[in-house]
Design a protein around this motif. Structure first.
Motif, PDB file in Angstrom:
ATOM      1  N   UNK A  19      16.288  53.116  74.665  1.00  0.00           N
ATOM      2  CA  UNK A  19      16.266  52.904  76.115  1.00  0.00           C
ATOM      3  C   UNK A  19      15.787  51.501  76.468  1.00  0.00           C
ATOM      4  N   UNK A  20      14.833  51.007  75.700  1.00  0.00           N
ATOM      5  CA  UNK A  20      14.247  49.699  75.983  1.00  0.00           C
ATOM      6  C   UNK A  20      15.008  48.555  75.312  1.00  0.00           C
ATOM      7  N   UNK A  21      15.946  48.886  74.413  1.00  0.00           N
ATOM      8  CA  UNK A  21      16.661  47.845  73.692  1.00  0.00           C
ATOM      9  C   UNK A  21      15.806  47.176  72.627  1.00  0.00           C
ATOM     10  N   UNK A  22      14.834  47.897  72.113  1.00  0.00           N
ATOM     11  CA  UNK A  22      13.939  47.396  71.072  1.00  0.00           C
ATOM     12  C   UNK A  22      14.307  48.057  69.748  1.00  0.00           C
ATOM     13  N   UNK A  23      13.893  47.433  68.637  1.00  0.00           N
ATOM     14  CA  UNK A  23      14.005  48.110  67.344  1.00  0.00           C
ATOM     15  C   UNK A  23      12.888  49.149  67.273  1.00  0.00           C
ATOM     16  N   UNK A  24      13.082  50.157  66.447  1.00  0.00           N
ATOM     17  CA  UNK A  24      12.031  51.177  66.297  1.00  0.00           C
ATOM     18  C   UNK A  24      10.767  50.568  65.720  1.00  0.00           C
ATOM     19  N   UNK A  25      10.910  49.613  64.799  1.00  0.00           N
ATOM     20  CA  UNK A  25       9.708  49.016  64.198  1.00  0.00           C
ATOM     21  C   UNK A  25       8.934  48.201  65.240  1.00  0.00           C
ATOM     22  N   UNK A  26       9.643  47.471  66.100  1.00  0.00           N
ATOM     23  CA  UNK A  26       8.945  46.710  67.153  1.00  0.00           C
ATOM     24  C   UNK A  26       8.191  47.658  68.072  1.00  0.00           C
ATOM     25  N   UNK A  27       8.851  48.730  68.507  1.00  0.00           N
ATOM     26  CA  UNK A  27       8.192  49.685  69.395  1.00  0.00           C
ATOM     27  C   UNK A  27       7.036  50.371  68.682  1.00  0.00           C
ATOM     28  N   UNK A  28       7.210  50.707  67.419  1.00  0.00           N
ATOM     29  CA  UNK A  28       6.144  51.367  66.671  1.00  0.00           C
ATOM     30  C   UNK A  28       4.897  50.488  66.589  1.00  0.00           C
ATOM     31  N   UNK A  29       5.090  49.203  66.314  1.00  0.00           N
ATOM     32  CA  UNK A  29       3.936  48.291  66.242  1.00  0.00           C
ATOM     33  C   UNK A  29       3.268  48.154  67.611  1.00  0.00           C
ATOM     34  N   UNK A  30       4.081  48.021  68.651  1.00  0.00           N
ATOM     35  CA  UNK A  30       3.493  47.882  69.985  1.00  0.00           C
ATOM     36  C   UNK A  30       2.807  49.185  70.403  1.00  0.00           C
ATOM     37  N   UNK A  31       3.423  50.305  70.073  1.00  0.00           N
ATOM     38  CA  UNK A  31       2.823  51.602  70.393  1.00  0.00           C
ATOM     39  C   UNK A  31       1.466  51.765  69.706  1.00  0.00           C
ATOM     40  N   UNK A  32       1.323  51.255  68.498  1.00  0.00           N
ATOM     41  CA  UNK A  32       0.030  51.328  67.799  1.00  0.00           C
ATOM     42  C   UNK A  32      -1.046  50.583  68.583  1.00  0.00           C
ATOM     43  N   UNK A  33      -0.700  49.415  69.104  1.00  0.00           N
ATOM     44  CA  UNK A  33      -1.676  48.651  69.898  1.00  0.00           C
ATOM     45  C   UNK A  33      -2.016  49.376  71.201  1.00  0.00           C
ATOM     46  N   UNK A  34      -1.014  49.965  71.830  1.00  0.00           N
ATOM     47  CA  UNK A  34      -1.256  50.696  73.078  1.00  0.00           C
ATOM     48  C   UNK A  34      -2.044  51.975  72.815  1.00  0.00           C
ATOM     49  N   UNK A  35      -1.779  52.615  71.691  1.00  0.00           N
ATOM     50  CA  UNK A  35      -2.515  53.822  71.316  1.00  0.00           C
ATOM     51  C   UNK A  35      -3.992  53.488  71.092  1.00  0.00           C
ATOM     52  N   UNK A  36      -4.262  52.355  70.466  1.00  0.00           N
ATOM     53  CA  UNK A  36      -5.653  51.933  70.228  1.00  0.00           C
ATOM     54  C   UNK A  36      -6.388  51.702  71.544  1.00  0.00           C
ATOM     55  N   UNK A  37      -5.663  51.340  72.590  1.00  0.00           N
ATOM     56  CA  UNK A  37      -6.260  51.121  73.908  1.00  0.00           C
ATOM     57  C   UNK A  37      -6.291  52.397  74.746  1.00  0.00           C
ATOM     58  N   UNK A  38      -5.768  53.500  74.198  1.00  0.00           N
ATOM     59  CA  UNK A  38      -5.795  54.781  74.896  1.00  0.00           C
ATOM     60  C   UNK A  38      -4.727  54.963  75.955  1.00  0.00           C
ATOM     61  N   UNK A  39      -3.691  54.111  75.957  1.00  0.00           N
ATOM     62  CA  UNK A  39      -2.653  54.197  76.988  1.00  0.00           C
ATOM     63  C   UNK A  39      -1.575  55.222  76.661  1.00  0.00           C
ATOM     64  N   UNK A  40      -1.334  55.409  75.377  1.00  0.00           N
ATOM     65  CA  UNK A  40      -0.375  56.411  74.918  1.00  0.00           C
ATOM     66  C   UNK A  40      -0.960  57.091  73.695  1.00  0.00           C
ATOM     67  N   UNK A  41      -0.311  58.171  73.280  1.00  0.00           N
ATOM     68  CA  UNK A  41      -0.675  58.805  72.013  1.00  0.00           C
ATOM     69  C   UNK A  41       0.612  59.198  71.308  1.00  0.00           C
ATOM     70  N   UNK A  42       0.509  59.364  70.027  1.00  0.00           N
ATOM     71  CA  UNK A  42       1.644  59.832  69.235  1.00  0.00           C
ATOM     72  C   UNK A  42       1.427  61.308  68.929  1.00  0.00           C
ATOM     73  N   UNK A  43       2.528  62.011  68.852  1.00  0.00           N
ATOM     74  CA  UNK A  43       2.478  63.426  68.487  1.00  0.00           C
ATOM     75  C   UNK A  43       3.649  63.701  67.553  1.00  0.00           C
TER      76      UNK A  43
END
Length: 128
Positions: A45-69
């Protein structure tokens, strides 16, 4: 044109403690049922690679903005879930972001120019 608008809105987001990619992840997740998307669907949807989103998601998860399930439909995949804190941050940032987009883009154009831009955007996106 895109760069000029993005620079202005990105600077305004920094003042809110968010990067442009942070805001894009939060806002696109908020459009999904329950603020949840598979990593694969979200990246597409965002036009990103999965690896790019995964790395960014890790940073956002560390800040408590999202979580993985775990993704119940795909044992190898994961879901990205907008956390309550992420919802709060997005709710607080959205009005300022809308005002920023208006200030850096919409308010600078006449109604005729906006209509022409809408027609151009429709024509360009028809091929997708």
């Amino acid at each position: 044109m895109v760069t000029a608008v993005q620079v202005g809105t990105a600077q305004d987001l920094v003042e809110l403690g968010l990067s442009e990619p942070d805001y894009e992840v939060l806002s696109t997740l908020s459009e999904r049922e329950g603020g949840t998307s598979t990593l694969h669907e979200q990246a597409a949807k965002m036009g990103w690679s999965r690896s790019r989103l995964s790395r960014h998601a890790s940073r956002m998860e560390a800040r408590g903005l999202i979580r993985r399930a775990p993704d119940p439909a795909d044992g190898r995949g994961c879901l990205l879930v907008l956390s309550p804190a992420g919802w709060d941050v997005l709710r607080d940032a959205a009005p300022s972001h809308v005002a920023s987009v208006r200030r850096h883009f919409v308010d600078r154009l006449t109604s005729d120019e906006l209509a022409a831009l809408g027609r151009i955007a429709q024509k360009l996106s028809a091929g997708r």
